[in-house]
Every structure is written in structure tokens, then in C-alpha cells.
Design a protein around this motif. Structure first.
Motif, PDB file in Angstrom:
ATOM      1  N   TYR A  12      37.564  27.029  47.254  1.00 49.86           N
ATOM      2  CA  TYR A  12      38.120  28.375  47.374  1.00 49.86           C
ATOM      3  C   TYR A  12      38.966  28.473  48.645  1.00 49.86           C
ATOM      4  O   TYR A  12      38.634  29.195  49.589  1.00 49.86           O
ATOM      5  CB  TYR A  12      37.007  29.422  47.437  1.00 49.86           C
ATOM      6  CG  TYR A  12      36.092  29.464  46.244  1.00 49.86           C
ATOM      7  CD1 TYR A  12      36.577  29.760  44.972  1.00 49.86           C
ATOM      8  CD2 TYR A  12      34.725  29.210  46.386  1.00 49.86           C
ATOM      9  CE1 TYR A  12      35.729  29.810  43.872  1.00 49.86           C
ATOM     10  CE2 TYR A  12      33.868  29.259  45.289  1.00 49.86           C
ATOM     11  CZ  TYR A  12      34.371  29.554  44.042  1.00 49.86           C
ATOM     12  OH  TYR A  12      33.538  29.603  42.951  1.00 49.86           O
ATOM     13  N   ASN A  46      44.730  28.847  40.561  1.00 47.02           N
ATOM     14  CA  ASN A  46      44.150  29.471  41.746  1.00 47.02           C
ATOM     15  C   ASN A  46      45.178  29.690  42.858  1.00 47.02           C
ATOM     16  O   ASN A  46      44.820  29.848  44.015  1.00 47.02           O
ATOM     17  CB  ASN A  46      42.966  28.641  42.277  1.00 47.02           C
ATOM     18  CG  ASN A  46      42.103  29.388  43.285  1.00 47.02           C
ATOM     19  OD1 ASN A  46      41.906  30.589  43.173  1.00 47.02           O
ATOM     20  ND2 ASN A  46      41.602  28.680  44.276  1.00 47.02           N
ATOM     21  N   LYS A  88      40.152  29.802  38.773  1.00 46.41           N
ATOM     22  CA  LYS A  88      39.347  30.366  39.858  1.00 46.41           C
ATOM     23  C   LYS A  88      39.040  29.393  40.986  1.00 46.41           C
ATOM     24  O   LYS A  88      38.597  29.818  42.051  1.00 46.41           O
ATOM     25  CB  LYS A  88      38.038  30.911  39.280  1.00 46.41           C
ATOM     26  CG  LYS A  88      38.243  32.061  38.308  1.00 46.41           C
ATOM     27  CD  LYS A  88      36.910  32.564  37.771  1.00 46.41           C
ATOM     28  CE  LYS A  88      37.116  33.728  36.807  1.00 46.41           C
ATOM     29  NZ  LYS A  88      35.824  34.235  36.260  1.00 46.41           N
TER      30      LYS A  88
END
Length: 303
Positions: A28, A118, A125
Motif C-alpha cells: 500500500y 492501485n 487495491k
């Protein structure tokens, strides 16, 4: 005894938490907002707003095999020699690829640039450093083939994670006529070990194996399997490896390793003088342009 047990438990807990945190940082990443990347590239001089607005272009959406759409732009030219797909690096989007348009456009190439999963306006994600991105790139190539025909010249140009994605894609897709790899990593785990040592001083040999398990559980891939250098012996596609000579984020030795591992097909290596990470073109724009032209001539794409 209780103190010793508590100390050991605290150490174990620390490494588990540190590994989990590092795993989340990896999958992330702090991706910059879409319009912010545009503004940053205008400010650093790698995107001319007037030039961008004047180019003939079509906004496109390409379906990924993973259930989301990939956002991009198609920039056609008249009587094209071929098509090049520009693949950006981590945390940015296709606006970071605009600086690579002219070396190809001036030589008669259609250009397609898109946002990684992303990133930008594309779906997805998590970031997987090429594991799933290479299949997204394969879907982009499918779109190009449908647009221009399966007998057309198609090449890819990637920067940083985008370059590593291009290399991994070249190992599974034989339709490419060429690849330009600008500052790719040879082995993702080696890069993570390097970054942990110099960025956080954390013990990589302990953190990474644990973080890898978290990455596998959350994002469904093993970072140990992201190693373009091990894929090179089977790749026959001509590849031009570029790396900034002063790159301290992904050291130039990565390019040297991948170059040496490519045993089949044409290969070329250039270390751009005085260039830091992903800065080979902005630091040496005229030479970069010449080197691209020389490469395309050498492999008989242009005269």
C-alpha cells in the motif's frame, strides 16, 4: 525467569509488528493523487501543458483480467512506424511518462501510456511490483494489437517499477519487438534488503521473511518471486538497459546484473552520467534521445 520470558515475548512482538508494518508499506505505497502528479511534472519541467493539450489523444479504459479497469491515453501519429507503451514507476501515474513521449513520437511511434493498478485512475487495491502488473501490461498489449493489428511493431518502455514490470512481461509475452528498461531492479528482495539497511537500520534478514508471509496473505504474491534477473536467460526480445550512474535508490549494479543475465537476443547497456534514480532522461535529455534512436536503428526498427 518471568522477566526473561517477557523480554523474549516483547522482541518477538516487535519483529512481528515491524514486519507487518513493512509489508503494508510495500503493498500500500503512498500513491500521489492524480492531479498532483500532473502539477509536479509541470513544475519540474518534464511535462509541457501546451504540448500535452495539443497532442491528438484518446482517453482509454482497458479491462484487466483481475476485475478492474486500467486507465490510460492513446496518442496516435500519422503513418506510424509502430507503437510504444510507456509504463510509469511507483507512487505516480502516466503523467510521469510524458517525458518519454517525444523520443518515440518524433520517430513515428504511436504512444500508449497508462496507470498501474492501485495508481492514478486505474483500479486494483494493492501494488505487487510486477507480479500482477505484468498481466495488466499483457492486457494493454492486447488492446494495442486489436487497435493496430497483430503484425505491427510494439515495444515497451518502463521506468523503475515500470521497467521491472516490462522485463517480467517480456518473459511471458513474445509479441514485443523491443523493450527499454530504465532503472529496473534485478531482484526485489535484494532491493528491500538494501533499503531496510539504509533507510531504517532494521535487520532485513529477520524482517523480510516475516513480512513476506504477511504480503502473501494480504496481496497473494511472494516478493521472493519478483526477480527479473532470473527471467532474462529465456528472453530473446531486444532490450536497452538504462540506469542512472548516481542512482542511490536502486543501485546501478542491478542493471549490470540483468544485462549480464540476458543471454539471448540483442542487449544494450548505458549508465547515464550524473543521473539519480529515474532521472536519466531529465539529466541527459539530448543524449537520452540519441541513445533511443541508436537502439531502434540497431534492431532495424527505424532507418
Amino acid at each position: 525467569m518471568n522477566y526473561l520470558f517477557a523480554s523474549i515475548l516483547a522482541i518477538i512482538l516487535f519483529f512481528l509488528l515491524a514486519s507487518y508494518y513493512f509489508a503494508r508499506v510495500i503493498i500500500y505505497p503512498r500513491v500521489r493523487p492524480y492531479e498532483e502528479v500532473y502539477s509536479l511534472k509541470v513544475e519540474d519541467g518534464t511535462l509541457d501543458p501546451e504540448e500535452w493539450s495539443n497532442w491528438d489523444k484518446e482517453e482509454i479504459w482497458v479491462d484487466s483480467d483481475f476485475g478492474y479497469s486500467l486507465h490510460g491515453y492513446w496518442l496516435p501519429v500519422e503513418n506510424p512506424v509502430g507503437t510504444v507503451i510507456l509504463v510509469h514507476g511507483i507512487t505516480v501515474n502516466h503523467f510521469a511518462s510524458v517525458k518519454y513521449v517525444q523520443p518515440f513520437r518524433k520517430r513515428g511511434f504511436n504512444v500508449l501510456m497508462y496507470d498501474h493498478r492501485n495508481h492514478g485512475k486505474s483500479g486494483g487495491k494493492v501494488t505487487t511490483f510486477g507480479e500482477f502488473e505484468k498481466y495488466d501490461l499483457q492486457s494493454i498489449v492486447d488492446w494495442v494489437v486489436e487497435k493496430v493489428g497483430d503484425d505491427s511493431i510494439i515495444g515497451t518502455h518502463g521506468e523503475s517499477m515500470g521497467a521491472a514490470t516490462c522485463l517480467q512481461h517480456a518473459a511471458i509475452d513474445q509479441r514485443l519487438s523491443f523493450v527499454v528498461s530504465d532503472c529496473a531492479y534485478a531482484d526485489l528482495m535484494d532491493l528491500f534488503l538494501f533499503r531496510l539497511k539504509y533507510d531504517s537500520k532494521l535487520p532485513g534478514p529477520i524482517i523480510l521473511p516475516i513480512a513476506s508471509v504477511f504480503i502473501r496473505l494480504i496481496a497473494r504474491f511472494w516478493p521472493q518471486e519478483i526477480n527479473p534477473v532470473e527471467m532474462m536467460p529465456s528472453v530473446e526480445t531486444p532490450i536497452f538497459f538504462i540506469h542512472g550512474a548516481d542512482d542511490k535508490y536502486i543501485p546501478p549494479v542491478h542493471a549490470q546484473q540483468i544485462y549480464e543475465a540476458k543471454a539471448r537476443g540483442y542487449r544494450k547497456l548505458w549508465f547515464a552520467p550524473n543521473a539519480e534514480h529515474a532521472m536519466s532522461q531529465p539529466t541527459n535529455p539530448e543524449v537520452y534521445d540519441i541513445k533511443i534512436g541508436e537502439f531502434l536503428k540497431k534492431i532495424d526498427i527505424i532507418e
